[in-house]
Design an enzyme around this catalytic site. Structure first.
Site, PDB file in Angstrom:
ATOM      1  N   LYS A 248       0.847  -1.199   0.000  1.00  0.00           N
ATOM      2  CA  LYS A 248       0.000   0.000   0.000  1.00  0.00           C
ATOM      3  C   LYS A 248       0.885   1.252   0.000  1.00  0.00           C
ATOM      4  O   LYS A 248       2.089   1.172   0.231  1.00  0.00           O
ATOM      5  CB  LYS A 248      -0.883  -0.015   1.246  1.00  0.00           C
ATOM      6  CG  LYS A 248      -0.111   0.132   2.553  1.00  0.00           C
ATOM      7  CD  LYS A 248      -0.979  -0.139   3.762  1.00  0.00           C
ATOM      8  CE  LYS A 248      -0.177   0.004   5.037  1.00  0.00           C
ATOM      9  NZ  LYS A 248      -0.879  -0.551   6.199  1.00  0.00           N
TER      10      LYS A 248
ATOM     11  N   TYR B 266      13.831  32.027   1.387  1.00  0.00           N
ATOM     12  CA  TYR B 266      12.626  32.713   1.871  1.00  0.00           C
ATOM     13  C   TYR B 266      12.698  32.965   3.372  1.00  0.00           C
ATOM     14  O   TYR B 266      13.129  32.105   4.143  1.00  0.00           O
ATOM     15  CB  TYR B 266      11.402  31.829   1.642  1.00  0.00           C
ATOM     16  CG  TYR B 266      10.951  31.709   0.200  1.00  0.00           C
ATOM     17  CD1 TYR B 266      10.832  32.813  -0.625  1.00  0.00           C
ATOM     18  CD2 TYR B 266      10.616  30.453  -0.308  1.00  0.00           C
ATOM     19  CE1 TYR B 266      10.393  32.677  -1.934  1.00  0.00           C
ATOM     20  CE2 TYR B 266      10.179  30.305  -1.612  1.00  0.00           C
ATOM     21  CZ  TYR B 266      10.065  31.436  -2.424  1.00  0.00           C
ATOM     22  OH  TYR B 266       9.633  31.291  -3.702  1.00  0.00           O
TER      23      TYR B 266
HETATM   24  C1  LIG Z   1      -0.054  -1.468   6.867  1.00  0.00           C
HETATM   25  C2  LIG Z   1      -0.557  -2.663   7.543  1.00  0.00           C
HETATM   26  C3  LIG Z   1       0.313  -3.693   7.918  1.00  0.00           C
HETATM   27  C4  LIG Z   1       1.818  -3.598   7.770  1.00  0.00           C
HETATM   28  O1  LIG Z   1       2.359  -3.017   8.934  1.00  0.00           O
HETATM   29  P1  LIG Z   1       3.940  -2.907   9.119  1.00  0.00           P
HETATM   30  O2  LIG Z   1       4.108  -2.376  10.501  1.00  0.00           O
HETATM   31  O3  LIG Z   1       4.406  -1.934   8.087  1.00  0.00           O
HETATM   32  O4  LIG Z   1       4.476  -4.265   8.915  1.00  0.00           O
HETATM   33  C5  LIG Z   1      -0.243  -4.833   8.455  1.00  0.00           C
HETATM   34  N1  LIG Z   1      -1.580  -4.953   8.639  1.00  0.00           N
HETATM   35  C6  LIG Z   1      -2.436  -3.973   8.305  1.00  0.00           C
HETATM   36  C7  LIG Z   1      -3.890  -4.157   8.540  1.00  0.00           C
HETATM   37  C8  LIG Z   1      -1.962  -2.802   7.756  1.00  0.00           C
HETATM   38  O5  LIG Z   1      -2.820  -1.831   7.423  1.00  0.00           O
END
Ligand SMILES: *Cc1c(COP(=O)(O)O)cnc(C)c1O
Length: 378
Positions: free
Chosen positions: A37, A271
């Site tokens: 993601k 700036y």
């Molecule tokens: C993003 C996510 C993960 C991954 O978490 P990490 O700490 O990056 O390993 C696992 N489970 C769910 C539901 C997530 O949204």
């Protein structure tokens, strides 16, 4: 990347190394689901998913949204894809057609899916509420959802998941233990009513590392596969539990020198005139700014690497530009490669270092690198 101002490099061998480390950690029988993601935590979803699939080290891939799932299908990936986030009711049809697995926690979602009568049954994972109080349902709703899914021939009850609230923040395992026991109790009640499901999963990276009991049938690995530690606490626990588990950062972020100028002592930079030179100075103008994801809080704070040396950022980070002080670095010239994150010579700027500079965590630093910047696999 000869033709780009600013780009991200992805180290393929580091990614494969990390995936192998997690395979060794969980053993051969647990499915490995890299979570890609947020543009693979800023690394480039297309590139990371492609490498993970081709290496055969990933069994499933986890995404947040419908759009991410559709993009991976369009890329030709046939791996099981689990959507962890929300899909709007009006777009469930697209998810079903693409063969995406969905996380569900609303009766409306499940009823809408059933009414669509998809030709291929849609695999669903019910998210159980165990104390994070984000997505998820209590036992009563879970039972109702599971009954409904089991009765519908267009739907398959494939899994039950939950997510920990503070597993990376603390060495105190009380709350994760409590969440795990709630999960277990709910699962037993569901199974007792003939509502079991084959794929139970609760582990993120930190849980997988510090709490082997969480591995179950599948682990959802985000930050760790990118070679970053979920937290200092997780890293320290890991050193004690499995000293062999070494993670290699996958991402480097680079730009190049766009101009060099010498200015007298007492000159303002940028700036707001927030920096004033205290001596005759040599400045390098860099074509990177907060639009690219280089946080404005890095103003007058960060260092970058040029010719293997640290150069401090002077003045404010602008939308597309910033300025580094290279007075003490000899031979800097236009187009020299500049490292914002990663290694150059003996020097290194980590995502954790950048996170400390701007008051956040490594997750946010990498995931907010502008997705429009090119990702180059090296
Ligand atoms: C993003 C996510 C993960 C991954 O978490 P990490 O700490 O990056 O390993 C696992 N489970 C769910 C539901 C997530 O949204």
């Amino acid at each position: 990347m000869k033709q780009q101002n600013t780009w991200v490099e992805i180290d393929r061998s580091a990614l494969i190394h990390n995936l192998k480390m997690f395979r060794r950690l969980v053993g051969p029988d647990v499915r490995l689901m890299p979570v890609v993601k947020a543009n693979a935590y800023g690394h480039g979803m297309r590139e990371i998913a492609g490498i993970a699939a081709k290496s055969k080290l990933a069994d499933w891939l986890g995404v947040n949204s419908l759009e991410e799932g559709l993009a991976l299908r369009k890329q030709g990936l046939r791996l099981p894809l689990l959507v962890l986030g929300y899909v709007p009711l009006l777009r469930l049809k697209e998810a079903a057609q693409a063969g995406l697995r969905l996380t569900v926690y609303n009766p409306e979602t499940v009823r809408t899916l059933a009414r669509l009568k998809p030709t291929r049954p849609v695999a669903l994972h019910i998210k159980l509420e165990t104390g994070t109080n984000r997505q998820g349902v209590g036992l009563e709703v879970a039972v109702a959802l599971a009954r409904f899914i089991k009765r519908c021939r267009h739907l398959v009850l494939e899994g039950y998941s939950t997510h920990f609230a503070n597993i990376e923040d603390t060495l105190d395992r009380t709350y994760p233990q409590y969440q795990m026991s709630r999960y277990q109790a709910m699962l037993e009640k569901l199974e007792g009513q003939g509502l079991g499901a084959p794929v139970t999963h609760i582990a993120c990276t930190a849980a997988a590392i510090v709490f082997p009991q969480t591995h179950r049938r599948l682990v959802r690995l985000g930050i760790g596969i990118y070679g970053l530690w979920p937290s200092r606490e997780t890293m320290l626990s890991s050193r004690a539990l499995h000293p062999w588990l070494e993670l290699r950062p996958v991402l480097s972020w680079k730009t190049r020198v766009a101009q060099i100028k010498e200015v007298p002592a007492g000159s303002f930079v940028g700036y707001g005139c927030t920096y004033r030179t205290t001596r005759r100075s040599k400045l390098a103008v860099l074509p990177i700014g907060y639009y690219d994801g280089y946080d404005r809080k890095l103003s007058n704070t960060a260092h970058v690497l040029i010719r293997g040396r640290r150069a401090p950022i002077r003045g404010r980070v602008c939308m597309n530009l910033c300025v580094a002080d290279v007075s003490d670095i000899s031979g800097v010239k236009i187009e020299d490669e500049v490292v914002l994150l990663g290694r150059q010579g003996k020097e290194h700027i980590s995502a954790e270092q950048m996170a400390a500079w701007i008051g956040t965590i490594n997750y946010e630093v990498v995931s907010r690198i502008n997705p429009l910047l090119p990702r180059l696999v090296v």
